[in-house]
Design an enzyme around this catalytic site. Structure first.
Site, PDB file in Angstrom:
ATOM      1  CB  THR A 151      -0.877  -0.045   1.112  1.00 47.72           C
ATOM      2  OG1 THR A 151      -1.413  -1.328   1.391  1.00 47.72           O
ATOM      3  CG2 THR A 151      -1.818   1.053   1.086  1.00 47.72           C
ATOM      4  CE  LYS A 153       0.049   2.234   4.658  1.00 46.27           C
ATOM      5  NZ  LYS A 153      -1.465   2.127   4.907  1.00 46.27           N
ATOM      6  CE  LYS A 179      -5.587  -2.041  -0.476  1.00 45.32           C
ATOM      7  NZ  LYS A 179      -5.694  -0.784   0.409  1.00 45.32           N
ATOM      8  CG  ASP A 181      -4.856   3.508   2.914  1.00 45.41           C
ATOM      9  OD1 ASP A 181      -5.921   3.752   3.189  1.00 45.41           O
ATOM     10  OD2 ASP A 181      -3.985   3.158   3.086  1.00 45.41           O
ATOM     11  CD  GLU A 182      -8.089   1.679   3.863  1.00 41.58           C
ATOM     12  OE1 GLU A 182      -7.909   1.626   5.154  1.00 41.58           O
ATOM     13  OE2 GLU A 182      -7.552   0.968   3.091  1.00 41.58           O
ATOM     14  CG  HIS A 272      -9.725  -2.190   1.915  1.00 38.61           C
ATOM     15  ND1 HIS A 272     -10.231  -1.803   2.838  1.00 38.61           N
ATOM     16  CD2 HIS A 272      -8.420  -2.250   2.141  1.00 38.61           C
ATOM     17  CE1 HIS A 272      -9.453  -1.650   3.958  1.00 38.61           C
ATOM     18  NE2 HIS A 272      -8.275  -1.773   3.592  1.00 38.61           N
ATOM     19  NE  ARG A 273     -10.175  -7.222   6.794  1.00 42.50           N
ATOM     20  CZ  ARG A 273     -10.047  -8.290   7.783  1.00 42.50           C
ATOM     21  NH1 ARG A 273     -11.031  -9.235   7.827  1.00 42.50           N
ATOM     22  NH2 ARG A 273      -8.999  -8.209   8.546  1.00 42.50           N
ATOM     23  CB  SER A 357      -2.919  -6.374   4.029  1.00 44.42           C
ATOM     24  OG  SER A 357      -3.421  -5.295   4.451  1.00 44.42           O
TER      25      SER A 357
END
EC number: 4.1.1.39
Length: 415
Positions: A151, A153, A179, A181-182, A272-273, A357
Site C-alpha cells: 500500500t 503511504k 495499492k 489506500d482505501e 478492501h473490507r 495485510s
C-alpha cells in the site's frame, strides 16, 4: 410455530447459525423461533392475509438449538430458510432478509450471525469473482508463489506525480502489485484521473524494465455508482490489469455491478473490507467476517483482505484459515474448531485470493508463507515503504525474502 426441532433440512435451504443471547427470562427456543420468524414471514400479530399464502412453504424454521460452551445464557440457533424467500443473484436481498430487522429485536440482548450455508441452487445464480485464482495467475504469468503487494503511504496528501513515482519505485524493486489506500478516492490534493494517468505510466515503465506484469489497485470507489463505473471504464481504457473497490462502504449492489463489468472487460477486482470491524468485531453481536467473506465471493471480487494472523490486527489462526478456505476452495467440510458451522459446496464458483495485510514486515515472511500458502497476496505497506533506503530496496528485501522462503519450503525445510 417457528421452532421445529424435527425439521429435516433440504439441500436447497439457506442455513444460518446465529449466536443468540436472550433477555433474562426468555427461553432459548422462544428466542430462536423469534429470530426465524422476524427474518422470514412473521410479524408481531396474526394477520388475515396469512390465510392467502402457505406459511409452511415460506417460513423460516429454527430447527436446532445448542448452548455455547463456556458462556452463560448463550445459544447457537440454527435456522433454515426456504430458497424462494430470496431474489436470485442478489447478496443485497439475502442480507436484507436474514440480518435485516431482527438485530434490533427486543427479546434478544444480542445476536450474531456466525455462518451461512449457501446451497448450490442459490450459489449458481451468482456470477461470483470476475476471474478467480487460476485465471489471475494466467493473466499475470506468475506461478508457484504468493504474490507481493504494497500500500502506498502516506495514504493521504501526496500529489499524483509523486504518488506515481512511489508506485514505480516499489514495482521496479520486485513487487507484483501496489495499492491505493482505501481512503484514496478523489480528493482535492489528488483527483482520481490524475492519479490513474501517473500510475499507468509507472506501471508500464516498471513492466518494461523488469519484464514482469505489474499491477496497481486503482480505487474506483466513488460517491455514486455512475461515477464508480466511469472510473472503471477509464482504467480499462488505460490498459491497466486491476482495479479496486471498498465493498462494504460502497455496498453490495455497487460491488456486484462492478464485478460484472470487470469480467466483461478483463479487469481483475481487488476488494478492501473497510468498515468490516464495525460489523464483525463484537463477539456476541453483529456478523462474523466469514459471512462477509462468503457474501463477497458471491457478489464478486478476485482479492479480499483477511487480516494477517501475525501483524497489527486481530485474528485467530484457525478461524482465519477457516474463512480463507471458504474463499479459495470449492468444497469445505464442516469443522467447528475452525468456525465452519456448515459444509459449503461452491459448485465450481471461482475462488478469491486472500490478502494478508496490516502491520506485517519481512520478518513475518516465513510464518506467512507457511500459514497462507501459495494462493495469497502478502501486502506490506510500511513494511516496504518504511525501508531506510527507500521504496525500491524495501521491495527488493520483500521479494528476496519471499523467494528464499518459497525455495526453502520446496526443499522441505521447516519454516
Amino acid at each position: 410455530t417457528y421452532y421445529t426441532p424435527d425439521y429435516e433440512t433440504k439441500d436447497t435451504d439457506i442455513l444460518a447459525a446465529f449466536r443468540v443471547t436472550p433477555q433474562p427470562g426468555v427461553p432459548p427456543e422462544g428466542a430462536g423461533a423469534a429470530v426465524a420468524a422476524e427474518s422470514s414471514t412473521g410479524t408481531w400479530t396474526t394477520v388475515w392475509t396469512d390465510g392467502l399464502t402457505s406459511l409452511d412453504r415460506y417460513k423460516g424454521r429454527c430447527y436446532q438449538i445448542e448452548p455455547v460452551a463456556g458462556e452463560e445464557n448463550q445459544y447457537i440457533a440454527y435456522v433454515a430458510y426456504p430458497l424462494d424467500l430470496f431474489e436470485e443473484g442478489s447478496v443485497t436481498n439475502m442480507f436484507t432478509s436474514i440480518v435485516g430487522n431482527v438485530f434490533g429485536f427486543k427479546a434478544l440482548r444480542a445476536l450474531r450471525l456466525e455462518d451461512l450455508r449457501i446451497p448450490p441452487a442459490y450459489a449458481k445464480t451468482f456470477q461470483g469473482p470476475p476471474h478467480g485464482i487460476q485465471v489471475e495467475r494466467d493473466k499475470l504469468n506468475k506461478y508457484g508463489r504468493p504474490l507481493l503487494g504494497c500500500t502506498i503511504k502516506p495514504k493521504l496528501g501526496l500529489s499524483a506525480k509523486n504518488y506515481g513515482r512511489a508506485v514505480y519505485e516499489c514495482l521496479r524493486g520486485g513487487l507484483d502489485f501496489t495499492k491505493d489506500d482505501e481512503n484514496v478516492n478523489s480528493q482535492p490534493f489528488m483527483r482520481w484521473r490524475d492519479r490513474f494517468l501517473f500510475v499507468a505510466e509507472a506501471l508500464f515503465k516498471a513492466q518494461a524494465e523488469t519484464g514482469e506484469i505489474k499491477g496497481h489497485y486503482l480505487n474506483a470507489t466513488a460517491g455514486t455508482c455512475e461515477e464508480m463505473m466511469k472510473r472503471a471504464v477509464f482504467a480499462r481504457e488505460l490498459g491497466v490489469p486491476i482495479i479496486m473497490h471498498d465493498y462494504l462502504t460502497g455496498g453490495f449492489t455497487a460491488n456486484t455491478s462492478l464485478a460484472f463489468y470487470c469480467r466483461d472487460n478483463g479487469l481483475l477486482l481487488h476488494i478492501h473490507r473497510a468498515m468490516h470491524a464495525v460489523i464483525d468485531r463484537q463477539k456476541n453481536h453483529g456478523m462474523h467476517f466469514r459471512v462477509l467473506a462468503k457474501a463477497l465471493r458471491m457478489s464478486g471480487g478476485d482479492h479480499i483482505h483477511v487480516g494477517t494472523v501475525v501483524g497489527k490486527l486481530e485474528g485467530e489462526r484457525e478461524v482465519t484459515l477457516g474463512f480463507v478456505d471458504l474463499l479459495r476452495d470449492d468444497y469445505i467440510e464442516k469443522d467447528r474448531s475452525r468456525g465452519v458451522y456448515f459444509t459449503q459446496d461452491w459448485v465450481s464458483m471461482p475462488g478469491v485470493l486472500p490478502v494478508a495485510s496490516g502491520g506485517i514486515h519481512v520478518w513475518h515472511m516465513p510464518a506467512l508463507t507457511e500459514i497462507f500458502g501459495d494462493d495469497s497476496v502478502l501486502q506490506f505497506g510500511g513494511g516496504t515503504v518504511g525501508h531506510p533506503w527507500g521504496n525500491a530496496p524495501g521491495a527488493v528485501a520483500n521479494r528476496v525474502a519471499l523467494e528464499a522462503c518459497v525455495q526453502a519450503r520446496n526443499e522441505g525445510r521447516d519454516l
